[in-house]
Design a protein around this motif. Structure first.
Motif, PDB file in Angstrom:
ATOM      1  N   LEU A 143       0.658  -1.256   0.054  1.00 31.57           N
ATOM      2  CA  LEU A 143       0.060  -0.003  -0.167  1.00 31.57           C
ATOM      3  C   LEU A 143       1.009   1.225  -0.168  1.00 31.57           C
ATOM      4  CD1 LEU A 143      -2.878   1.091   0.121  1.00 31.57           C
ATOM      5  CD2 LEU A 143      -2.712   1.102   2.465  1.00 31.57           C
ATOM      6  N   ASP A 144       1.925   1.333   0.787  1.00 32.50           N
ATOM      7  CA  ASP A 144       2.764   2.426   0.609  1.00 32.50           C
ATOM      8  C   ASP A 144       3.364   2.604  -0.701  1.00 32.50           C
ATOM      9  OD1 ASP A 144       4.604   4.086   2.905  1.00 32.50           O
ATOM     10  OD2 ASP A 144       6.116   3.357   1.317  1.00 32.50           O
ATOM     11  N   ARG A 145       3.829   1.700  -1.563  1.00 35.33           N
ATOM     12  CA  ARG A 145       4.221   1.816  -3.074  1.00 35.33           C
ATOM     13  C   ARG A 145       2.997   2.735  -3.704  1.00 35.33           C
ATOM     14  NH1 ARG A 145       6.550  -2.911  -1.705  1.00 35.33           N
ATOM     15  NH2 ARG A 145       4.787  -4.360  -2.909  1.00 35.33           N
ATOM     16  N   GLU A 146       1.840   1.933  -3.410  1.00 36.42           N
ATOM     17  CA  GLU A 146       0.583   2.473  -4.268  1.00 36.42           C
ATOM     18  C   GLU A 146       0.341   3.951  -3.998  1.00 36.42           C
ATOM     19  OE1 GLU A 146      -1.417   1.168  -6.266  1.00 36.42           O
ATOM     20  OE2 GLU A 146      -0.640  -0.784  -6.602  1.00 36.42           O
ATOM     21  N   LEU A 147       0.656   4.283  -2.688  1.00 37.25           N
ATOM     22  CA  LEU A 147       0.415   5.898  -2.266  1.00 37.25           C
ATOM     23  C   LEU A 147       1.524   6.641  -2.659  1.00 37.25           C
ATOM     24  CD1 LEU A 147      -1.303   5.062   1.208  1.00 37.25           C
ATOM     25  CD2 LEU A 147      -2.458   5.722  -0.941  1.00 37.25           C
ATOM     26  N   ALA A 148       2.626   6.178  -3.179  1.00 34.54           N
ATOM     27  CA  ALA A 148       3.609   7.101  -3.457  1.00 34.54           C
ATOM     28  C   ALA A 148       3.610   8.259  -4.258  1.00 34.54           C
ATOM     29  CB  ALA A 148       4.878   6.072  -4.212  1.00 34.54           C
ATOM     30  N   ASP A 149       2.171   8.067  -5.126  1.00 26.84           N
ATOM     31  CA  ASP A 149       1.951   9.184  -6.088  1.00 26.84           C
ATOM     32  C   ASP A 149       1.448  10.327  -5.502  1.00 26.84           C
ATOM     33  OD1 ASP A 149      -0.581   8.257  -5.040  1.00 26.84           O
ATOM     34  OD2 ASP A 149      -1.376   7.665  -7.188  1.00 26.84           O
ATOM     35  N   GLY A 150       1.278  10.209  -3.917  1.00 29.06           N
ATOM     36  CA  GLY A 150       0.873  11.539  -3.241  1.00 29.06           C
ATOM     37  C   GLY A 150      -0.675  11.678  -2.886  1.00 29.06           C
ATOM     38  N   ARG A 151      -1.291  11.040  -3.798  1.00 30.98           N
ATOM     39  CA  ARG A 151      -2.948  11.345  -3.291  1.00 30.98           C
ATOM     40  C   ARG A 151      -3.215  11.031  -1.929  1.00 30.98           C
ATOM     41  NH1 ARG A 151      -2.458   5.871  -5.473  1.00 30.98           N
ATOM     42  NH2 ARG A 151      -3.730   4.239  -4.332  1.00 30.98           N
ATOM     43  N   PRO A 152      -3.986  12.037  -1.497  1.00 30.65           N
ATOM     44  CA  PRO A 152      -4.536  11.962   0.068  1.00 30.65           C
ATOM     45  C   PRO A 152      -5.133  10.780   0.457  1.00 30.65           C
ATOM     46  CG  PRO A 152      -5.555  13.460  -1.299  1.00 30.65           C
ATOM     47  CD  PRO A 152      -4.958  12.943  -2.290  1.00 30.65           C
ATOM     48  N   PHE A 153      -6.080  10.177  -0.549  1.00 24.15           N
ATOM     49  CA  PHE A 153      -6.722   8.969  -0.022  1.00 24.15           C
ATOM     50  C   PHE A 153      -6.610   7.987  -0.951  1.00 24.15           C
ATOM     51  CE2 PHE A 153      -9.014  12.892   1.920  1.00 24.15           C
ATOM     52  CZ  PHE A 153      -8.636  12.595   3.213  1.00 24.15           C
ATOM     53  N   LEU A 154      -7.191   6.944  -0.574  1.00 26.99           N
ATOM     54  CA  LEU A 154      -6.904   5.547  -1.392  1.00 26.99           C
ATOM     55  C   LEU A 154      -7.412   5.508  -2.690  1.00 26.99           C
ATOM     56  CD1 LEU A 154      -7.433   2.526   0.893  1.00 26.99           C
ATOM     57  CD2 LEU A 154      -5.517   3.865   0.630  1.00 26.99           C
TER      58      LEU A 154
END
Length: 202
Positions: A143-154
């Motif tokens: 999930l950390d890799r998925e959130l690397a684009d900087g979006r605030p929520f999933l």
């Protein structure tokens, strides 16, 4: 209308959802320690003996936390927590399912196969619980890799039921000694954002 609920992640998901919607629903506490979920009267509401259960004024019954949340999304569409158009609704559905299948299920398997509370519910396999416990940090790292684009929520810019589900995963991990690894900065920021919402203490 009343919500039969109690301790546990699924009731917590619904309470957070209701708080986000500013919906006040009378609640009936189901005490697992006293076996109230196995009582004949409760089993008439949900034959699986699980919470939460939404009992409508016309006596219609809705079980399963996401189904209950969908009911309230339909009856109280603002703010939208399942998305607001075709693309956002699909993304919320995708991320909620991912949170359930990738993280929630893994943490849940640890609890189901190691905690004495569940010993009468299924045949426990402690070795499987330990394997799943070791897998939990890898799930959060994904999930950390998925959130690397900087979006605030999933699911994007807006808070949704997907964030509620994943946030409750973090809470459940805390309960069973599987905290989110401190090194995962993207998940850490997202988790702090979720826990700072007023609904978190629902």
């Amino acid at each position: 209308m009343k919500l039969h609920q109690g301790m546990g992640p699924n009731s917590y998901r619904v309470r957070i959802f209701l708080k986000e919607k500013a919906i006040d629903v009378p609640m009936v506490e189901v005490d697992f320690a006293k076996g109230e979920h196995k009582a004949p009267e409760f089993l008439k509401l949900n034959s699986l003996g699980q919470i939460p259960v939404l009992e409508l004024d016309d006596r219609a019954i809705i079980t399963e936390s996401v189904a209950i949340c969908r009911y309230f999304e339909e009856t109280h569409p603002e703010p939208p927590l399942f998305g607001s158009d075709a693309v956002s609704r699909a993304k919320v559905e995708m991320w909620n399912r991912r949170a359930e299948l990738v993280i929630f299920a893994t943490i849940g398997n640890v609890a189901l196969h190691s905690d004495a509370f569940f010993k009468d519910r299924l045949t426990q396999f402690p070795a499987f619980a330990e394997t799943e416990r070791r897998a939990v940090p890898k799930k959060w790292a994904w999930l950390d890799r998925e959130l690397a684009d900087g979006r605030p929520f999933l699911a994007g810019d807006d808070f949704s039921i997907a964030d509620i589900t994943a946030g409750v995963c973090g809470w459940l991990g805390d309960v069973f000694g599987m905290e989110i690894p401190a090194s995962l900065e993207n998940v850490k920021r997202w988790n702090e954002r979720v826990r700072s919402r007023r609904s978190w203490n629902a």
